[in-house]
Design a protein around this motif. Structure first.
Motif, PDB file in Angstrom:
ATOM      1  N   TRP A 234      -0.787   1.043   5.442  1.00 57.09           N
ATOM      2  CA  TRP A 234      -0.768   2.374   6.056  1.00 57.09           C
ATOM      3  C   TRP A 234      -1.313   3.425   5.100  1.00 57.09           C
ATOM      4  N   TRP A 235      -0.847   3.377   3.848  1.00 56.36           N
ATOM      5  CA  TRP A 235      -1.345   4.338   2.854  1.00 56.36           C
ATOM      6  C   TRP A 235      -2.829   4.149   2.607  1.00 56.36           C
ATOM      7  N   LEU A 236      -3.311   2.902   2.560  1.00 55.31           N
ATOM      8  CA  LEU A 236      -4.729   2.625   2.299  1.00 55.31           C
ATOM      9  C   LEU A 236      -5.612   3.197   3.406  1.00 55.31           C
ATOM     10  N   TRP A 237      -5.168   3.053   4.662  1.00 52.23           N
ATOM     11  CA  TRP A 237      -5.963   3.571   5.786  1.00 52.23           C
ATOM     12  C   TRP A 237      -6.099   5.095   5.700  1.00 52.23           C
ATOM     13  N   HIS A 238      -4.941   5.791   5.484  1.00 52.42           N
ATOM     14  CA  HIS A 238      -4.992   7.250   5.436  1.00 52.42           C
ATOM     15  C   HIS A 238      -5.757   7.750   4.213  1.00 52.42           C
ATOM     16  N   TRP A 239      -5.651   7.074   3.097  1.00 52.24           N
ATOM     17  CA  TRP A 239      -6.383   7.482   1.891  1.00 52.24           C
ATOM     18  C   TRP A 239      -7.884   7.369   2.107  1.00 52.24           C
ATOM     19  N   GLN A 240      -8.331   6.261   2.677  1.00 53.85           N
ATOM     20  CA  GLN A 240      -9.766   6.070   2.900  1.00 53.85           C
ATOM     21  C   GLN A 240     -10.297   7.052   3.939  1.00 53.85           C
ATOM     22  N   TYR A 241      -9.492   7.319   4.986  1.00 49.11           N
ATOM     23  CA  TYR A 241      -9.944   8.279   6.007  1.00 49.11           C
ATOM     24  C   TYR A 241     -10.094   9.674   5.392  1.00 49.11           C
TER      25      TYR A 241
ATOM     26  N   ALA B 266     -12.459   3.759   7.394  1.00 52.54           N
ATOM     27  CA  ALA B 266     -11.033   3.506   7.142  1.00 52.54           C
ATOM     28  C   ALA B 266     -10.627   2.124   7.650  1.00 52.54           C
ATOM     29  N   ARG B 267     -11.179   1.741   8.812  1.00 54.21           N
ATOM     30  CA  ARG B 267     -10.842   0.420   9.359  1.00 54.21           C
ATOM     31  C   ARG B 267     -11.324  -0.693   8.444  1.00 54.21           C
ATOM     32  N   ASN B 268     -12.569  -0.549   7.913  1.00 48.68           N
ATOM     33  CA  ASN B 268     -13.103  -1.589   7.021  1.00 48.68           C
ATOM     34  C   ASN B 268     -12.263  -1.705   5.758  1.00 48.68           C
ATOM     35  N   THR B 269     -11.844  -0.553   5.220  1.00 50.18           N
ATOM     36  CA  THR B 269     -10.974  -0.608   4.040  1.00 50.18           C
ATOM     37  C   THR B 269      -9.640  -1.264   4.373  1.00 50.18           C
TER      38      THR B 269
ATOM     39  N   PRO C  92     -20.022  12.867  13.146  1.00 52.51           N
ATOM     40  CA  PRO C  92     -19.284  11.980  14.041  1.00 52.51           C
ATOM     41  C   PRO C  92     -18.008  11.464  13.381  1.00 52.51           C
ATOM     42  N   VAL C  93     -16.934  11.457  14.147  1.00 53.26           N
ATOM     43  CA  VAL C  93     -15.649  10.994  13.616  1.00 53.26           C
ATOM     44  C   VAL C  93     -15.577   9.473  13.602  1.00 53.26           C
ATOM     45  N   ARG C  94     -16.305   8.835  14.516  1.00 44.52           N
ATOM     46  CA  ARG C  94     -16.213   7.374  14.611  1.00 44.52           C
ATOM     47  C   ARG C  94     -16.572   6.671  13.307  1.00 44.52           C
ATOM     48  N   PRO C  95     -17.670   7.054  12.590  1.00 49.55           N
ATOM     49  CA  PRO C  95     -17.930   6.384  11.307  1.00 49.55           C
ATOM     50  C   PRO C  95     -16.805   6.550  10.297  1.00 49.55           C
ATOM     51  N   LEU C  96     -16.076   7.697  10.361  1.00 52.84           N
ATOM     52  CA  LEU C  96     -14.951   7.875   9.438  1.00 52.84           C
ATOM     53  C   LEU C  96     -13.857   6.858   9.733  1.00 52.84           C
ATOM     54  N   TYR C  97     -13.584   6.666  11.033  1.00 56.52           N
ATOM     55  CA  TYR C  97     -12.592   5.655  11.399  1.00 56.52           C
ATOM     56  C   TYR C  97     -13.071   4.250  11.042  1.00 56.52           C
ATOM     57  N   VAL C  98     -14.378   4.016  11.214  1.00 58.36           N
ATOM     58  CA  VAL C  98     -14.922   2.693  10.875  1.00 58.36           C
ATOM     59  C   VAL C  98     -14.750   2.423   9.389  1.00 58.36           C
TER      60      VAL C  98
ATOM     61  N   ALA D   5      -7.261  -8.505   4.096  1.00 57.24           N
ATOM     62  CA  ALA D   5      -7.823  -9.728   3.517  1.00 57.24           C
ATOM     63  C   ALA D   5      -7.176 -10.051   2.173  1.00 57.24           C
ATOM     64  N   VAL D   6      -6.897  -9.001   1.369  1.00 58.87           N
ATOM     65  CA  VAL D   6      -6.254  -9.240   0.071  1.00 58.87           C
ATOM     66  C   VAL D   6      -4.847  -9.795   0.266  1.00 58.87           C
ATOM     67  N   TRP D   7      -4.102  -9.194   1.194  1.00 55.63           N
ATOM     68  CA  TRP D   7      -2.753  -9.711   1.440  1.00 55.63           C
ATOM     69  C   TRP D   7      -2.786 -11.132   1.998  1.00 55.63           C
ATOM     70  N   LEU D   8      -3.753 -11.399   2.867  1.00 54.94           N
ATOM     71  CA  LEU D   8      -3.868 -12.767   3.389  1.00 54.94           C
ATOM     72  C   LEU D   8      -4.225 -13.742   2.274  1.00 54.94           C
ATOM     73  N   ALA D   9      -5.097 -13.281   1.351  1.00 53.96           N
ATOM     74  CA  ALA D   9      -5.449 -14.152   0.238  1.00 53.96           C
ATOM     75  C   ALA D   9      -4.227 -14.458  -0.623  1.00 53.96           C
ATOM     76  N   LEU D  10      -3.400 -13.417  -0.856  1.00 51.97           N
ATOM     77  CA  LEU D  10      -2.174 -13.651  -1.634  1.00 51.97           C
ATOM     78  C   LEU D  10      -1.231 -14.594  -0.897  1.00 51.97           C
ATOM     79  N   LEU D  11      -1.139 -14.414   0.434  1.00 55.85           N
ATOM     80  CA  LEU D  11      -0.284 -15.297   1.211  1.00 55.85           C
ATOM     81  C   LEU D  11      -0.784 -16.734   1.155  1.00 55.85           C
ATOM     82  N   LEU D  12      -2.114 -16.881   1.327  1.00 55.88           N
ATOM     83  CA  LEU D  12      -2.684 -18.237   1.271  1.00 55.88           C
ATOM     84  C   LEU D  12      -2.512 -18.850  -0.114  1.00 55.88           C
TER      85      LEU D  12
END
Length: 590
Positions: free
Chosen positions: A23-30, A289-292, A281-287, A298-305
């Motif tokens: 949650w923090w990562l999404w808002h920080w990147q946005y 944040a979404r990519n981040t 455009p706001v959509r690229p900003l969301y994109v 992916a990092v959490w999944l890698a740690l889980l795996l």
């Protein structure tokens, strides 16, 4: 607390930590992307604002300068209009040199007396512009400016006006310069950015998107609507709403709920209360944040795996010893079976070698029968012709047939000597006259051509002999196989036709043989040159003719292709390497 409870608590804590961090990562990147977008917008607004001000300031001095000229002032004081032709010509020259769209002179009543476009179909001369604010402001205060759609031309522009005769008790007229801003709008559109220029009432007067022009960003007061109609600023345009402001300050443009959202940055301008807007455009900003966010997932999944992998590694370690014991027992059993299978394989190998020898003998016998059959057919033809010629008393012609029989016998001997070529590639190659070999083969097949009543069309080179690298016997074999294959395809065809051509290519000679027979099924084209493959009835062929032809062409360094004509029938195309032949040899041939 038990070990299982501690494990569950640890997993729940890790899940909560992952959710909070994502949650923090999404808002920080946005926020970062939004700040970067605003910095970019401010830089572009500064650039576009300065370019707009520069374009307007180019013409700021011009109305005052022209209004002070004696010729212009004399034209307003002369009721007979003697000076108006000179003023028209003068204003046209100034407009052309300065780049202004139009320059015109109106009297104190707002009627145009002279104009730079006086000779055009949309001339301003005679039109009454007293309703325009720039005329009223110039007469009242000495200077006026306004943006509007031209009531005469229908083209928008920025109007700058200066009073003429300000030194008098009341001005005698107004000198107006109309400036076109369409080039700025075109530059914005080519840059692919979303830029708006709105007037004091919030109406878009310039835009990088043409469909956004003359639409309002907010609500118009009744007073503003009345002024716009009275001044005819936008003629009859309805001034529909462009978009709506959202709670976060962004602008949605388009249909309600379906339009695109933009982050709007504004730059106030000194001219007429204008404001320039840059829409991000706001959509690229969301994109972004979404990519981040996806990267964090992916990092959490890698740690889980990784954790699961470490756990599985421990399990595998405990299984290795047991598997090693099972493998040892299995290997001992396999070794015993291998010994038994090896003995059986030796016995089967001996049987396969014997079967291979028999298959090789069968292939050789079939090849010899196929290759010897062609000259034997020629011998039978010439022998029959010779017998008929002897019966008719034409001994010289019969002798010629017998000489050809002798030549075919020599060819049989040569074929037998060259059977070893089927087992290995290569061999001596020398220049061979391709046209002469073709004539010889057609002569062998002349009786069959007549019997089947085949129309033969020939296209041969007009100058020089087509010399190729090879040997005469194999080239005759190649041509005979292809022509006989075409003749077989023309059996039972109404109005059979055979086309044979020799053409010159860059480094080779090309022989093309085409017929109007039934053609080759598309599914069989890939198998056409396989040994013992044939579409003929049992007893009509061994399926070795095209296979041998393909091998001959490969040995000679050429290429053999086959296909179907668009109008029906099949074609074969042979490319043979060109031979460098001395000129005296070609002369001897001629």
């Amino acid at each position: 607390m038990s070990r299982r409870g501690i494990r569950r608590l640890l997993l729940a804590s890790l899940a909560a930590l992952a959710m909070i961090s994502l949650w923090w990562l999404w808002h920080w990147q946005y926020a970062q992307a939004q700040a970067e977008g605003r910095r970019h917008a401010e830089a572009r607004l500064a650039l576009y604002g300065s370019s707009l001000q520069g374009a307007l300031e180019r013409f700021t001095y011009l109305p005052d300068l022209l209004a002070r000229q004696p010729l212009v002032q004399a034209a307003l004081l002369d009721p007979a209009g003697v000076f108006l032709p000179q003023v028209n010509a003068h204003l046209a020259r100034v407009a052309e040199r300065s780049g202004a769209e139009a320059i015109f002179l109106v009297d104190a009543e707002g009627v145009t007396l002279a104009s730079s476009n006086h000779a055009g179909p949309d001339s301003f001369v005679g039109h009454d512009y007293r309703f325009r604010p720039y005329v009223q402001d110039a007469l009242a205060g000495g200077r006026g400016e306004f943006f509007a759609v031209g009531s005469t031309t229908g083209r928008p522009g920025y109007f700058i006006a200066a009073a003429v005769g300000q030194e008098r008790e009341s001005p005698t007229g107004v000198l107006v310069v109309k400036v076109s801003l369409e080039s700025l709008q075109t530059d914005w559109r080519r840059a692919g950015e979303r830029v708006l220029l709105v007037d004091a009432n919030g109406v878009v007067i310039l835009s990088s998107r043409p469909e956004w022009r003359y639409r309002r960003l907010g609500e118009l007061s009744p007073r503003a609507q009345a002024e716009i109609r009275a001044q005819r600023q936008f003629m009859e345009d309805p001034l529909e709403r462009l978009g709506s402001r959202l709670g976060d300050g962004s602008l949605r443009i388009g249909e309600q709920g379906l339009g695109e959202r933009y982050m709007a940055s504004a730059l106030p301008l000194a001219t007429l209360g204008w404001r320039m807007h840059y829409l991000t455009p706001v959509r690229p900003l969301y994109v972004s944040a979404r990519n981040t966010l996806l990267g964090g997932v992916a990092v959490w999944l890698a740690l889980l795996l990784l954790g699961l992998w470490l756990r599985e590694r421990q399990k595998r370690q405990r299984l290795r010893e047991r598997e090693a014991r099972i493998y040892r027992e299995a290997n001992e059993q396999l070794e015993a079976r291998v010994v038994e299978r090896t003995r059986a394989l030796h016995e089967a190998q001996a049987e396969l070698v014997q079967a291979g020898k028999l298959a090789a003998l069968g292939t050789m016998a079939a090849g010899i029968a196929h290759e010897l059959n062609q000259p034997l057919s020629g011998i039978r033809t010439y022998a029959a012709n010779g017998e008929r010629l002897m019966q008719r008393g034409r001994s010289e012609a019969a002798e010629e047939n017998f000489q050809r029989i002798q030549g075919l016998c020599e060819r049989l001997a040569t074929l037998i000597r060259q059977l070893k070529l089927f087992a290995r590639k290569g061999g001596a190659r020398e220049p061979v006259d391709l046209r002469a070999r073709l004539d010889f083969v057609l002569e062998l097949l002349a009786e069959r051509l007549d019997t089947q009543e085949i129309a033969l069309a020939m296209r041969l080179p007009e100058a020089g002999a087509p010399w190729v690298l090879g040997d005469e016997v194999r080239i005759e074999q190649l041509l005979t196989n292809l022509l006989r294959n075409a003749l077989d395809a023309l059996r039972g065809v109404e109005a059979p036709r055979l086309e044979v051509s020799i053409e010159e290519a860059s480094s080779c000679w090309v022989v093309r043989i085409a017929d109007n027979g039934p053609g080759i099924p598309e599914a069989l084209l890939d198998k056409l040159f396989d040994p013992f493959f044939t579409t003929k009835a049992v007893g009509d062929g061994l399926g070795l003719g095209l296979f041998i032809s393909f091998g001959i062409v490969q040995d000679l360094g050429g290429r053999l292709q086959a296909g179907n004509n668009a109008t029906g029938g099949a074609w074969f195309r042979v490319e043979l390497p060109r031979a460098a032949v001395q000129s005296n040899r070609e002369t001897d041939h001629e």
